[in-house]
Scaffold this motif. Structure first.
Motif, mmCIF file in Angstrom:
data_model
loop_
_atom_site.group_PDB
_atom_site.id
_atom_site.type_symbol
_atom_site.label_atom_id
_atom_site.label_comp_id
_atom_site.label_asym_id
_atom_site.label_seq_id
_atom_site.Cartn_x
_atom_site.Cartn_y
_atom_site.Cartn_z
ATOM 1 N N PHE A 33 1.045 -1.240 -0.131
ATOM 2 C CA PHE A 33 -0.121 0.038 -0.157
ATOM 3 C C PHE A 33 0.793 1.184 0.097
ATOM 4 O O PHE A 33 1.916 1.244 0.373
ATOM 5 C CB PHE A 33 -0.867 0.101 1.406
ATOM 6 N N GLU A 34 0.268 2.138 -0.407
ATOM 7 C CA GLU A 34 0.665 3.961 -0.247
ATOM 8 C C GLU A 34 -0.165 4.450 0.842
ATOM 9 O O GLU A 34 -1.383 4.172 0.955
ATOM 10 C CB GLU A 34 0.674 4.596 -1.499
ATOM 11 N N LEU A 35 0.676 5.062 1.741
ATOM 12 C CA LEU A 35 -0.268 5.966 2.749
ATOM 13 C C LEU A 35 -0.268 7.400 2.440
ATOM 14 O O LEU A 35 1.084 7.814 2.305
ATOM 15 C CB LEU A 35 0.355 5.554 4.252
ATOM 16 N N ILE A 36 -1.229 7.853 2.036
ATOM 17 C CA ILE A 36 -1.393 9.718 1.904
ATOM 18 C C ILE A 36 -1.620 10.097 3.049
ATOM 19 O O ILE A 36 -2.763 10.156 3.338
ATOM 20 C CB ILE A 36 -2.162 9.604 0.348
ATOM 21 N N LEU A 37 -0.921 10.778 3.594
ATOM 22 C CA LEU A 37 -1.245 11.747 4.596
ATOM 23 C C LEU A 37 -1.667 13.241 4.052
ATOM 24 O O LEU A 37 -0.753 13.794 3.653
ATOM 25 C CB LEU A 37 -0.226 11.700 5.732
ATOM 26 N N VAL A 38 -2.767 13.627 4.478
ATOM 27 C CA VAL A 38 -3.157 14.816 3.912
ATOM 28 C C VAL A 38 -3.128 16.029 5.099
ATOM 29 O O VAL A 38 -4.090 15.967 5.941
ATOM 30 C CB VAL A 38 -4.414 14.923 3.115
ATOM 31 N N ASP A 39 -2.128 16.788 5.343
ATOM 32 C CA ASP A 39 -2.268 17.794 6.310
ATOM 33 C C ASP A 39 -2.974 18.847 6.011
ATOM 34 O O ASP A 39 -2.534 19.721 4.807
ATOM 35 C CB ASP A 39 -0.628 18.249 6.517
ATOM 36 N N ASP A 40 -4.317 19.063 6.121
ATOM 37 C CA ASP A 40 -5.316 20.061 6.014
ATOM 38 C C ASP A 40 -5.104 21.492 6.504
ATOM 39 O O ASP A 40 -6.041 21.782 7.366
ATOM 40 C CB ASP A 40 -6.613 19.498 6.206
ATOM 41 N N GLY A 41 -3.825 21.852 6.583
ATOM 42 C CA GLY A 41 -3.476 23.086 7.153
ATOM 43 C C GLY A 41 -3.663 22.986 8.587
ATOM 44 O O GLY A 41 -4.016 23.947 9.372
ATOM 45 N N SER A 42 -3.230 21.787 9.173
ATOM 46 C CA SER A 42 -3.310 21.712 10.696
ATOM 47 C C SER A 42 -2.509 22.620 11.424
ATOM 48 O O SER A 42 -1.316 22.855 11.224
ATOM 49 C CB SER A 42 -2.877 20.292 11.219
ATOM 50 N N PRO A 43 -3.091 23.433 12.492
ATOM 51 C CA PRO A 43 -2.236 24.556 13.187
ATOM 52 C C PRO A 43 -1.544 23.720 14.319
ATOM 53 O O PRO A 43 -0.344 24.734 14.928
ATOM 54 C CB PRO A 43 -3.315 25.133 14.018
ATOM 55 N N ASP A 44 -1.510 22.692 14.628
ATOM 56 C CA ASP A 44 -0.640 21.985 15.729
ATOM 57 C C ASP A 44 0.737 21.466 14.771
ATOM 58 O O ASP A 44 0.916 21.867 13.612
ATOM 59 C CB ASP A 44 -1.231 20.879 16.636
#
Length: 323
Positions: A33-44
């Motif tokens: 598999f590939e793991l796609i992590l989508v940082d949606d402008g997270s403020p932390d």
């Protein structure tokens, strides 16, 4: 080597949970598999945490984007997914180590387009551990049978996006609605309709965290009326595709949902709520008239409840708990 499965994780303000989520994915018995992590402008610090994981495992891709909400983040992942199959995980949840092996094997064995597993709910004070699940009953549905499940008491398991594995081609012309909550209500009927075969494994493989600060756990807001709009879109979809029985059954559910949200709105502190209460009552009346004209059969109790709400919605609110 091209991955078989693309796992998409939208991430926003979950630094307390993200390690456990990602670790549960990386420990999968299914490795291709590939793991796609989508940082949606997270403020932390989630963005930095994602980048650190990407340095440790070549299968991880990270997208950093401006905050756009859950639908926007999922869509960004779909757009770059390379796998033949797609799965979604919410970033505060975690999964059993054989989830994707089980879902992939089910899709292959039964020549399905979607495979589904069951899930267990837990809260922040409960440390989830998966127990062995001996249930082996498999259900196979065609697209119409799967859509019918959306109108049953077990609809929650069918409408959510994250307990499934999908053939990627199902998403070729479908995306989640951006700017909406209850995004799965707008989307899942379209995906199920495109599927030739759906396999339901009934195995508990997903852990769903119910946070008090989550969309579901927060107090009532007008955004929650997106659920009503999702059902209305579903009804229009069924009408366009000549699925009359599904359209009628969903309209009954819409009427029930309008009554439920009317009560929640009535008991809320929303500004100018009388305007929205009038809108919901008018929407109920228009759909109720369609039901009557279509001679759709409902139970005697349901018919009485509908008439009470039509003619005296405030009385319905008072009687709701005993109806």
């Amino acid at each position: 080597m091209k991955p078989i499965v693309s796992i998409i994780v939208p991430i926003y303000n979950v630094e307390r949970y993200i390690n456990k989520c990602i670790d549960s994915i990386l420990s999968q018995t299914f490795k291709k598999f590939e793991l796609i992590l989508v940082d949606d402008g997270s403020p932390d610090s989630c963005g930095e945490m994602c980048d650190k994981y990407a340095k440790l495992d070549y299968r991880i891709k990270v997208i950093h984007k401006k905050n756009g909400g859950l639908s926007s983040a999922r869509n960004a992942g779909i757009d770059i997914a390379q796998g033949k199959y797609i799965g979604f995980i919410d970033s505060d949840d975690w999964i059993k180590n054989d989830m994707y092996e089980s879902l992939y094997k089910a899709i292959i064995k039964y020549d399905a387009d979607i495979s589904i597993c069951d899930f267990i709910k837990f809260n922040e004070n409960y440390d989830l551990s998966f127990k062995e699940d001996s249930r082996k009953n498999i259900e196979i549905w065609n697209n119409i049978e799967a859509l019918e499940k959306l109108n049953t008491d077990n609809c929650g398991k069918i409408v959510i996006a994250w307990n499934k594995l999908y053939k990627k081609e199902l998403w070729s012309d479908i995306r989640f609605p951006e700017g909406r909550i209850h995004e799965d209500v707008f989307t899942m009927h379209k995906i199920l309709f495109k599927a030739n075969r759906v396999v339901n494994t009934n195995k508990i493989l997903y852990g769903y965290l119910q946070r008090s600060s989550s969309i579901i756990g927060t107090k009532f807001s007008l955004k929650k009326l997106d659920y009503i709009d999702g059902l209305r879109e579903r009804i229009n979809f069924y009408r366009k595709n000549n699925l009359k029985k599904l359209e009628e059954d969903t309209r009954v559910i819409l009427c029930c949902s309008i009554r439920d949200y009317y009560c929640k709105l009535r008991n809320s502190n929303i500004e100018n709520k009388e305007k929205y209460l009038k809108f919901l009552h008018a929407l109920f009346n228009s759909n109720y008239m369609i039901l009557k004209k279509s001679n759709i059969t409902v139970s005697i109790k349901q018919n009485i409840v509908m008439k009470i709400f039509k003619y005296n919605p405030n009385l319905y609110v008072k009687l709701k708990n005993i109806l």
